[in-house]
Design an enzyme around this catalytic site. Structure first.
Site, short mmCIF file in Angstrom:
data_model
loop_
_atom_site.label_atom_id
_atom_site.label_comp_id
_atom_site.label_asym_id
_atom_site.label_seq_id
_atom_site.Cartn_x
_atom_site.Cartn_y
_atom_site.Cartn_z
N ARG A 176 35.39 33.09 30.38
CA ARG A 176 34.46 33.78 31.26
C ARG A 176 33.04 33.87 30.69
NH1 ARG A 176 38.05 32.36 33.59
NH2 ARG A 176 39.51 33.48 34.93
N SER A 227 36.04 41.27 39.65
CA SER A 227 36.65 41.79 38.42
C SER A 227 35.56 42.24 37.45
CB SER A 227 37.51 40.71 37.76
OG SER A 227 38.60 40.37 38.60
N GLU A 304 32.96 41.75 32.15
CA GLU A 304 32.70 40.39 32.62
C GLU A 304 31.40 40.35 33.40
OE1 GLU A 304 34.83 37.29 35.74
OE2 GLU A 304 36.10 38.59 34.52
#
Length: 315
Positions: A176, A227, A304
Protein backbone atom coordinates in the site's frame (compact mmCIF):
# COMPACT_ATOMS: atom_id res chain seq x y z
CA UNK A 1 3.87 35.08 -0.54
CA UNK A 2 2.29 36.87 -3.49
CA UNK A 3 0.31 34.06 -5.09
CA UNK A 4 -1.37 36.57 -7.41
CA UNK A 5 1.77 36.93 -9.52
CA UNK A 6 2.26 33.17 -9.67
CA UNK A 7 -1.36 32.78 -10.76
CA UNK A 8 -0.81 35.27 -13.60
CA UNK A 9 2.43 33.54 -14.62
CA UNK A 10 0.68 30.18 -14.92
CA UNK A 11 -2.36 31.56 -16.73
CA UNK A 12 -0.27 33.46 -19.29
CA UNK A 13 1.98 30.50 -20.13
CA UNK A 14 -0.39 27.52 -19.95
CA UNK A 15 -3.99 26.43 -20.54
CA UNK A 16 -4.31 25.61 -16.85
CA UNK A 17 -7.36 26.46 -14.76
CA UNK A 18 -6.18 28.30 -11.63
CA UNK A 19 -8.40 28.78 -8.57
CA UNK A 20 -7.52 30.89 -5.52
CA UNK A 21 -8.23 29.61 -2.01
CA UNK A 22 -10.11 26.61 -3.40
CA UNK A 23 -11.57 24.43 -0.58
CA UNK A 24 -9.90 21.02 -0.64
CA UNK A 25 -13.08 19.46 0.75
CA UNK A 26 -14.44 19.79 -2.79
CA UNK A 27 -11.66 17.54 -4.08
CA UNK A 28 -11.43 14.78 -1.46
CA UNK A 29 -13.81 11.84 -1.06
CA UNK A 30 -13.97 12.49 2.70
CA UNK A 31 -15.29 15.99 2.00
CA UNK A 32 -12.76 17.50 4.38
CA UNK A 33 -10.11 20.18 3.91
CA UNK A 34 -9.50 23.92 4.04
CA UNK A 35 -8.40 26.21 1.20
CA UNK A 36 -5.38 25.74 -1.05
CA UNK A 37 -3.62 29.02 -1.91
CA UNK A 38 -3.69 27.98 -5.57
CA UNK A 39 -5.49 24.98 -7.01
CA UNK A 40 -4.26 24.30 -10.54
CA UNK A 41 -5.81 21.89 -13.02
CA UNK A 42 -3.88 20.92 -16.17
CA UNK A 43 -4.55 18.59 -19.09
CA UNK A 44 -1.05 18.06 -20.48
CA UNK A 45 2.38 16.99 -19.27
CA UNK A 46 3.85 20.23 -20.65
CA UNK A 47 1.53 22.39 -18.53
CA UNK A 48 2.14 20.20 -15.48
CA UNK A 49 5.87 20.72 -15.96
CA UNK A 50 5.47 24.49 -16.19
CA UNK A 51 3.46 24.60 -12.94
CA UNK A 52 6.07 22.44 -11.23
CA UNK A 53 8.86 24.79 -12.34
CA UNK A 54 6.87 27.87 -11.31
CA UNK A 55 6.47 26.44 -7.81
CA UNK A 56 10.16 25.55 -7.63
CA UNK A 57 11.37 28.92 -8.92
CA UNK A 58 9.21 30.78 -6.40
CA UNK A 59 10.05 28.44 -3.51
CA UNK A 60 6.38 27.54 -3.05
CA UNK A 61 5.15 24.32 -1.43
CA UNK A 62 3.76 21.94 -4.03
CA UNK A 63 1.57 18.85 -3.91
CA UNK A 64 -0.17 16.69 -6.49
CA UNK A 65 -3.70 15.38 -6.02
CA UNK A 66 -5.70 12.98 -8.15
CA UNK A 67 -9.18 11.75 -7.32
CA UNK A 68 -8.68 12.52 -3.63
CA UNK A 69 -10.02 9.15 -2.51
CA UNK A 70 -7.15 8.31 -0.15
CA UNK A 71 -6.47 11.75 1.33
CA UNK A 72 -7.32 13.52 4.56
CA UNK A 73 -6.68 17.24 4.03
CA UNK A 74 -5.92 19.65 6.85
CA UNK A 75 -8.64 21.94 8.18
CA UNK A 76 -6.14 24.77 7.65
CA UNK A 77 -5.84 23.86 3.98
CA UNK A 78 -2.55 24.06 2.11
CA UNK A 79 -0.30 27.10 1.77
CA UNK A 80 1.08 26.56 -1.69
CA UNK A 81 0.07 25.01 -5.00
CA UNK A 82 -2.08 21.92 -5.37
CA UNK A 83 -1.75 20.48 -8.87
CA UNK A 84 -4.43 18.24 -10.35
CA UNK A 85 -3.26 16.73 -13.68
CA UNK A 86 -6.28 15.63 -15.71
CA UNK A 87 -4.21 13.33 -17.94
CA UNK A 88 -6.57 10.81 -19.54
CA UNK A 89 -6.76 8.24 -22.34
CA UNK A 90 -6.55 4.43 -22.61
CA UNK A 91 -4.71 2.54 -25.35
CA UNK A 92 -4.13 -1.16 -26.03
CA UNK A 93 -0.92 -2.26 -27.74
CA UNK A 94 -1.12 -3.95 -31.14
CA UNK A 95 -0.11 -7.33 -29.68
CA UNK A 96 -2.65 -6.87 -26.82
CA UNK A 97 -0.01 -7.58 -24.20
CA UNK A 98 -0.05 -4.13 -22.60
CA UNK A 99 -2.58 -1.42 -21.83
CA UNK A 100 -1.66 2.23 -21.33
CA UNK A 101 -3.66 4.63 -19.17
CA UNK A 102 -3.50 8.32 -18.31
CA UNK A 103 -2.99 8.98 -14.62
CA UNK A 104 -6.38 10.63 -14.17
CA UNK A 105 -8.45 7.85 -15.73
CA UNK A 106 -10.71 6.24 -13.15
CA UNK A 107 -9.29 2.93 -11.98
CA UNK A 108 -12.69 1.27 -12.36
CA UNK A 109 -12.99 2.58 -15.93
CA UNK A 110 -9.59 1.15 -16.86
CA UNK A 111 -10.64 -2.23 -15.49
CA UNK A 112 -13.92 -2.13 -17.40
CA UNK A 113 -12.13 -1.18 -20.63
CA UNK A 114 -9.67 -4.07 -20.22
CA UNK A 115 -12.43 -6.58 -19.54
CA UNK A 116 -14.52 -5.40 -22.50
CA UNK A 117 -11.49 -6.10 -24.67
CA UNK A 118 -11.01 -9.58 -23.12
CA UNK A 119 -7.75 -8.61 -21.42
CA UNK A 120 -7.00 -10.17 -18.05
CA UNK A 121 -4.71 -8.89 -15.30
CA UNK A 122 -6.60 -5.93 -13.83
CA UNK A 123 -9.97 -7.47 -13.03
CA UNK A 124 -9.02 -7.70 -9.33
CA UNK A 125 -9.65 -3.94 -9.13
CA UNK A 126 -13.24 -3.97 -10.41
CA UNK A 127 -15.14 -1.22 -8.62
CA UNK A 128 -12.04 0.27 -6.99
CA UNK A 129 -12.59 4.00 -6.33
CA UNK A 130 -10.18 6.74 -7.35
CA UNK A 131 -7.85 7.31 -10.26
CA UNK A 132 -5.21 5.09 -11.83
CA UNK A 133 -2.53 7.51 -10.64
CA UNK A 134 -3.71 7.24 -7.06
CA UNK A 135 -3.93 3.46 -7.35
CA UNK A 136 -0.32 3.23 -8.53
CA UNK A 137 1.01 5.78 -6.03
CA UNK A 138 -0.59 3.88 -3.15
CA UNK A 139 -0.04 0.44 -4.69
CA UNK A 140 -3.75 -0.19 -4.31
CA UNK A 141 -4.92 -3.76 -4.42
CA UNK A 142 -7.34 -6.41 -3.29
CA UNK A 143 -7.99 -10.13 -3.64
CA UNK A 144 -4.26 -10.88 -3.52
CA UNK A 145 -3.22 -8.58 -6.40
CA UNK A 146 -2.03 -4.99 -6.66
CA UNK A 147 -1.29 -2.37 -9.30
CA UNK A 148 2.40 -2.53 -8.51
CA UNK A 149 2.48 -6.17 -9.62
CA UNK A 150 1.03 -5.27 -13.01
CA UNK A 151 2.93 -2.07 -13.82
CA UNK A 152 5.62 -2.27 -16.51
CA UNK A 153 6.57 1.39 -16.90
CA UNK A 154 5.35 4.95 -16.36
CA UNK A 155 5.83 8.45 -17.65
CA UNK A 156 6.60 10.87 -14.83
CA UNK A 157 7.96 14.33 -14.08
CA UNK A 158 10.63 13.68 -11.46
CA UNK A 159 11.74 15.84 -8.54
CA UNK A 160 14.22 17.66 -10.80
CA UNK A 161 11.54 18.62 -13.30
CA UNK A 162 12.54 16.05 -15.93
CA UNK A 163 9.84 14.38 -18.03
CA UNK A 164 10.93 10.76 -18.45
CA UNK A 165 9.95 7.11 -18.60
CA UNK A 166 10.76 4.86 -15.63
CA UNK A 167 10.31 1.14 -15.09
CA UNK A 168 8.61 -0.72 -12.27
CA UNK A 169 11.71 -0.73 -10.04
CA UNK A 170 11.68 3.08 -9.75
CA UNK A 171 8.52 2.88 -7.65
CA UNK A 172 10.01 0.53 -5.04
CA UNK A 173 6.54 -0.87 -4.40
CA UNK A 174 5.67 -2.02 -0.90
CA UNK A 175 2.37 -2.90 0.71
CA UNK A 176 0.00 0.00 0.00
CA UNK A 177 2.77 2.45 -0.80
CA UNK A 178 5.45 3.38 -3.31
CA UNK A 179 8.34 5.80 -3.78
CA UNK A 180 5.80 8.41 -4.87
CA UNK A 181 5.03 8.92 -1.19
CA UNK A 182 8.54 10.23 -0.57
CA UNK A 183 9.34 12.02 -3.85
CA UNK A 184 7.88 15.13 -5.46
CA UNK A 185 6.65 13.39 -8.56
CA UNK A 186 3.96 14.12 -11.11
CA UNK A 187 2.49 10.95 -12.61
CA UNK A 188 1.52 11.24 -16.28
CA UNK A 189 0.65 7.77 -17.60
CA UNK A 190 1.23 4.04 -17.00
CA UNK A 191 1.71 0.87 -19.01
CA UNK A 192 0.41 -2.37 -17.50
CA UNK A 193 0.93 -5.99 -18.44
CA UNK A 194 -2.19 -7.86 -19.59
CA UNK A 195 -2.99 -11.12 -21.34
CA UNK A 196 -5.73 -12.43 -23.59
CA UNK A 197 -8.55 -13.84 -21.54
CA UNK A 198 -12.12 -15.04 -21.73
CA UNK A 199 -14.66 -12.21 -21.81
CA UNK A 200 -17.30 -14.24 -19.97
CA UNK A 201 -14.84 -15.43 -17.31
CA UNK A 202 -13.50 -11.91 -16.71
CA UNK A 203 -17.01 -10.49 -16.44
CA UNK A 204 -17.88 -13.16 -13.89
CA UNK A 205 -14.82 -12.36 -11.75
CA UNK A 206 -15.61 -8.63 -11.89
CA UNK A 207 -19.24 -9.28 -11.00
CA UNK A 208 -18.26 -11.28 -7.89
CA UNK A 209 -15.83 -8.59 -6.77
CA UNK A 210 -18.42 -5.85 -7.27
CA UNK A 211 -21.05 -7.78 -5.35
CA UNK A 212 -18.63 -8.34 -2.48
CA UNK A 213 -17.80 -4.64 -2.38
CA UNK A 214 -21.49 -3.79 -2.08
CA UNK A 215 -21.78 -5.93 1.04
CA UNK A 216 -18.78 -4.34 2.80
CA UNK A 217 -18.37 -0.82 1.43
CA UNK A 218 -20.43 2.38 1.71
CA UNK A 219 -22.64 3.62 -1.11
CA UNK A 220 -21.18 5.82 -3.84
CA UNK A 221 -22.23 9.14 -2.30
CA UNK A 222 -20.88 8.43 1.18
CA UNK A 223 -18.04 10.69 2.34
CA UNK A 224 -15.25 8.20 2.97
CA UNK A 225 -11.64 7.42 2.09
CA UNK A 226 -12.20 3.67 2.09
CA UNK A 227 -9.97 1.49 4.28
CA UNK A 228 -8.27 3.78 6.79
CA UNK A 229 -5.58 1.54 8.26
CA UNK A 230 -3.25 -0.84 6.46
CA UNK A 231 -3.79 -4.54 7.05
CA UNK A 232 -1.23 -6.09 9.38
CA UNK A 233 1.70 -8.31 8.36
CA UNK A 234 1.06 -12.08 8.45
CA UNK A 235 2.14 -14.12 11.44
CA UNK A 236 4.01 -16.54 9.21
CA UNK A 237 5.85 -16.06 5.93
CA UNK A 238 3.69 -16.86 2.92
CA UNK A 239 0.41 -16.24 4.70
CA UNK A 240 -1.96 -13.39 3.85
CA UNK A 241 -1.99 -10.16 5.82
CA UNK A 242 -4.29 -9.94 8.82
CA UNK A 243 -7.31 -7.67 8.33
CA UNK A 244 -7.10 -4.52 10.44
CA UNK A 245 -10.88 -4.36 10.41
CA UNK A 246 -11.18 -7.60 12.39
CA UNK A 247 -9.02 -6.29 15.23
CA UNK A 248 -10.82 -2.94 15.15
CA UNK A 249 -14.20 -4.66 15.41
CA UNK A 250 -13.05 -6.81 18.34
CA UNK A 251 -11.78 -3.64 20.02
CA UNK A 252 -15.23 -2.05 19.73
CA UNK A 253 -14.46 0.47 16.98
CA UNK A 254 -18.00 0.50 15.59
CA UNK A 255 -19.31 2.02 18.82
CA UNK A 256 -16.93 4.97 18.73
CA UNK A 257 -17.27 8.32 16.99
CA UNK A 258 -15.83 11.81 17.29
CA UNK A 259 -18.50 14.33 16.33
CA UNK A 260 -19.33 13.52 12.67
CA UNK A 261 -16.29 11.25 12.19
CA UNK A 262 -17.73 7.74 12.48
CA UNK A 263 -17.06 4.10 11.64
CA UNK A 264 -19.03 2.52 8.81
CA UNK A 265 -21.57 0.08 10.22
CA UNK A 266 -20.54 -2.79 7.92
CA UNK A 267 -16.75 -2.44 8.12
CA UNK A 268 -14.74 -1.37 11.17
CA UNK A 269 -11.80 -0.16 9.07
CA UNK A 270 -13.77 2.40 7.07
CA UNK A 271 -14.08 5.92 8.43
CA UNK A 272 -17.09 7.99 7.37
CA UNK A 273 -17.76 11.72 7.45
CA UNK A 274 -21.43 11.71 8.40
CA UNK A 275 -21.86 15.37 7.58
CA UNK A 276 -19.44 18.03 8.81
CA UNK A 277 -16.49 16.14 10.29
CA UNK A 278 -13.17 17.96 10.45
CA UNK A 279 -9.67 16.61 9.91
CA UNK A 280 -9.12 17.03 13.64
CA UNK A 281 -12.16 14.82 14.32
CA UNK A 282 -10.82 12.10 12.03
CA UNK A 283 -7.31 12.25 13.48
CA UNK A 284 -8.74 12.08 17.01
CA UNK A 285 -10.78 9.02 16.05
CA UNK A 286 -7.64 7.51 14.48
CA UNK A 287 -5.67 8.05 17.69
CA UNK A 288 -8.40 6.54 19.90
CA UNK A 289 -8.64 3.40 17.75
CA UNK A 290 -4.88 2.95 17.49
CA UNK A 291 -4.64 3.12 21.29
CA UNK A 292 -7.51 0.63 21.72
CA UNK A 293 -6.00 -1.95 19.36
CA UNK A 294 -2.55 -1.57 20.88
CA UNK A 295 -3.91 -1.92 24.42
CA UNK A 296 -6.02 -4.99 23.58
CA UNK A 297 -3.75 -6.82 21.11
CA UNK A 298 -0.32 -5.15 21.29
CA UNK A 299 -0.59 -4.29 17.60
CA UNK A 300 0.38 -0.98 15.98
CA UNK A 301 -1.98 0.20 13.25
CA UNK A 302 -0.57 2.32 10.42
CA UNK A 303 -2.82 4.67 8.43
CA UNK A 304 -3.27 3.93 4.74
CA UNK A 305 -4.87 7.32 4.19
CA UNK A 306 -2.38 10.12 3.41
CA UNK A 307 -2.54 13.38 5.33
CA UNK A 308 -2.17 16.59 3.32
CA UNK A 309 -1.12 19.84 4.98
CA UNK A 310 -0.25 20.77 8.56
CA UNK A 311 -1.40 18.42 11.30
CA UNK A 312 -3.11 19.80 14.41
CA UNK A 313 -0.94 19.96 17.54
CA UNK A 314 -0.81 16.64 19.36
CA UNK A 315 -2.23 14.65 16.44
Amino acid sequence: MDFGNIKKLIEVNTDADVLVNEPLKKHTSLGIGGPSSLFVTVKSAEDALFVFEAAKDNDVSFMVIGGGTNILASDDGFEGIILKPLIKGIEISADKKTIKSGAYEKAAQLVTFAIENSLEGLEFAAGLPGTVGGAVAGNAGCFGSSFGQKLISATIIDSEGVLKTVDNSWFDFKYRESAVKFKKTILIDFTFEVNQGSLSALKEVAKKHLELRKTKHPSKNTKTAGSYFKNLPPLNKGERRRAAGEFLEMAGAKDISVNDAMIFEKHANIFVNKNNATAKDVLTLERILKELVFKKFGLVLEPEVRFLGRRPDGL
